[in-house]
Enzyme design. Structure first.
Site, PDB file in Angstrom:
ATOM      1  CG  ASP A   1      39.266  -6.033 -14.923  1.00 19.84           C
ATOM      2  OD1 ASP A   1      40.277  -6.593 -15.361  1.00 19.84           O
ATOM      3  OD2 ASP A   1      38.122  -6.545 -14.943  1.00 19.84           O
TER       4      ASP A   1
ATOM      5  CD  GLU B   1      41.101 -10.816 -18.724  1.00 19.87           C
ATOM      6  OE1 GLU B   1      40.841 -11.635 -17.831  1.00 19.87           O
ATOM      7  OE2 GLU B   1      40.370  -9.812 -18.955  1.00 19.87           O
ATOM      8  CD  GLU B   2      38.144  -7.318 -19.126  1.00 27.32           C
ATOM      9  OE1 GLU B   2      37.205  -8.144 -19.054  1.00 27.32           O
ATOM     10  OE2 GLU B   2      38.713  -6.864 -18.121  1.00 27.32           O
TER      11      GLU B   2
ATOM     12  CG  ASP C   1      43.042  -9.585 -14.038  1.00 32.10           C
ATOM     13  OD1 ASP C   1      42.452  -8.520 -13.774  1.00 32.10           O
ATOM     14  OD2 ASP C   1      42.856 -10.213 -15.100  1.00 32.10           O
TER      15      ASP C   1
ATOM     16  CG  HIS D   1      33.704  -5.940 -15.420  1.00 32.51           C
ATOM     17  ND1 HIS D   1      33.266  -6.918 -16.300  1.00 32.51           N
ATOM     18  CD2 HIS D   1      35.050  -6.123 -15.323  1.00 32.51           C
ATOM     19  CE1 HIS D   1      34.293  -7.655 -16.705  1.00 32.51           C
ATOM     20  NE2 HIS D   1      35.389  -7.191 -16.104  1.00 32.51           N
TER      21      HIS D   1
END
Length: 361
Positions: free
Chosen positions: A182, A216-217, A239, A326
């Site tokens: 990710d 993005e995070e 994604d 994550h």
């Protein structure tokens, strides 16, 4: 274990990209890997002021199609150095603090990488009431093996990023695990979709801009910049999405998404119905499998930032099934990733000159 993957250039690019640290706000190394790859087939390559990377194919074409994935990953950042040389830290992005303790990490200092571990109080020393609690991040520390702040400051500084020391690992069944799938796999898919389209450039009517976005995070920041500056006629955002084919995940609550069954179309809200229908049509003609998931309010991806730029950009978020999101051991089926890139290329190659994707009333 004997590899089930072919060692072609796209695969080597994938491994290198996943092994290259690129936490949000510190994506330079990952972007260099991405740019080096796309230079081999793009007509032009550019970066913007904050480090979003753009690769263009068929610059005089129409419509303008954006293929997007973000290159940043979760991480930590050094925030304090104690007199004993222990490092305190803050999270970069949505880190799961339950996973932080007892990990090998790398602090990316200005003089080079510094190995360390996230310390923890042994279970024998914990109070009974604390054994089932997850400590707050500010109460954790990184131990790099030194004995004083002076020693530590020779190696690291406040603000240095930190990543888990977890690299690419091939698994059985055509799968692999790595930290930061990710969403460096989305950046990979955007680049690979561009490469596949370049192989049939004579048939290509559209202009394609593949973009590897930053941060993005931290808040979809790079995508906001890219959507505004490119202003495409249509945007395909890749994604990861949650693979729910594990024992302790409720399909009734989270949907039914499986590894190995192809990319996942996000339905609802930001996801444009006309573009979604075209993707289904393209997938049928190209014999590509598709899954679907319901996202009635938002997609949780860069699509949420891109679709509302400059009066609205027809946008769809395409998910690659991912187990254990994550975490340092995110798991992907390579065929899902390949088929995602093939879907992007097929969409672009089937676009008609001057085509637009607005809703008709």
């Amino acid at each position: 274990m004997k590899s089930s993957f072919s060692k072609n250039t796209p695969y080597e690019f994938l491994k290198t990209l996943l092994n290259t640290p690129s936490p949000s706000g510190f994506e330079t190394r990952g972007q260099k890997v991405w740019i080096d790859y796309v230079r081999g087939f793009a007509d032009s390559v550019e970066i913007d002021a904050y480090g979003n990377a753009f690769a263009t194919l068929n610059p005089e074409g129409d419509p303008l199609i954006l293929m997007s994935g973000h290159v940043d990953e979760l991480g930590l950042m050094v925030s304090h150095i104690s007199k004993e040389g222990f490092l305190s830290f803050k999270g970069i992005g949505g880190v799961d603090r339950a996973l932080i303790r007892g990990q090998r990490v790398t602090v990316h200092g200005s003089k080079g990488p510094v190995p360390g571990v996230t310390g923890l109080l042994a279970i024998h020393l914990q109070e009974a009431d604390d054994r089932n609690k997850v400590p707050e991040i500010h109460s954790m520390h990184i131990d790099i093996g030194v004995s004083s702040r002076k020693e530590a400051e020779k190696l690291v500084s406040i603000g240095d990023p930190v990543t888990y020391s977890a690299e690419f690992q091939e698994l059985a069944g055509g799968r692999f695990a790595a930290r930061g799938c990710d969403n460096r796999i989305g950046a990979w898919a955007a680049a690979e979709g561009l490469r596949l389209a370049s192989l049939k450039k004579n048939d290509l009517k559209a202009k394609i801009v593949a973009v590897s976005t930053i941060q993005e995070e931290n808040g979809l920041y790079g995508a906001s910049m890219a959507g505004y500056s490119v202003h495409p006629n249509v945007a395909l955002v890749v994604d990861v999405t949650h693979a729910t084919d594990i024992p302790n995940c409720s399909k009734q609550k989270h949907g039914d998404v499986l590894l190995g069954k192809g990319p996942v179309l996000s339905l609802g809200s930001v996801n444009h119905p006309v573009v979604n229908e075209r993707l289904r049509e393209v997938a049928r003609k190209a014999s590509l499998p598709l899954q679907a998931e319901a996202n009635p309010r938002w997609s949780g991806t860069d699509a949420d930032a891109i679709f509302k730029q400059k009066g609205g950009i027809p946008t769809v978020s395409i998910g690659v099934p991912n187990r254990y999101m994550h975490s340092p051991v995110e798991m992907i089926q390579y065929s899902d990733l390949e088929q995602t890139a093939e879907l992007l290329a097929a969409f672009a190659l089937r676009a008609k000159k001057g085509e637009r994707y607005g809703v008709s009333l």
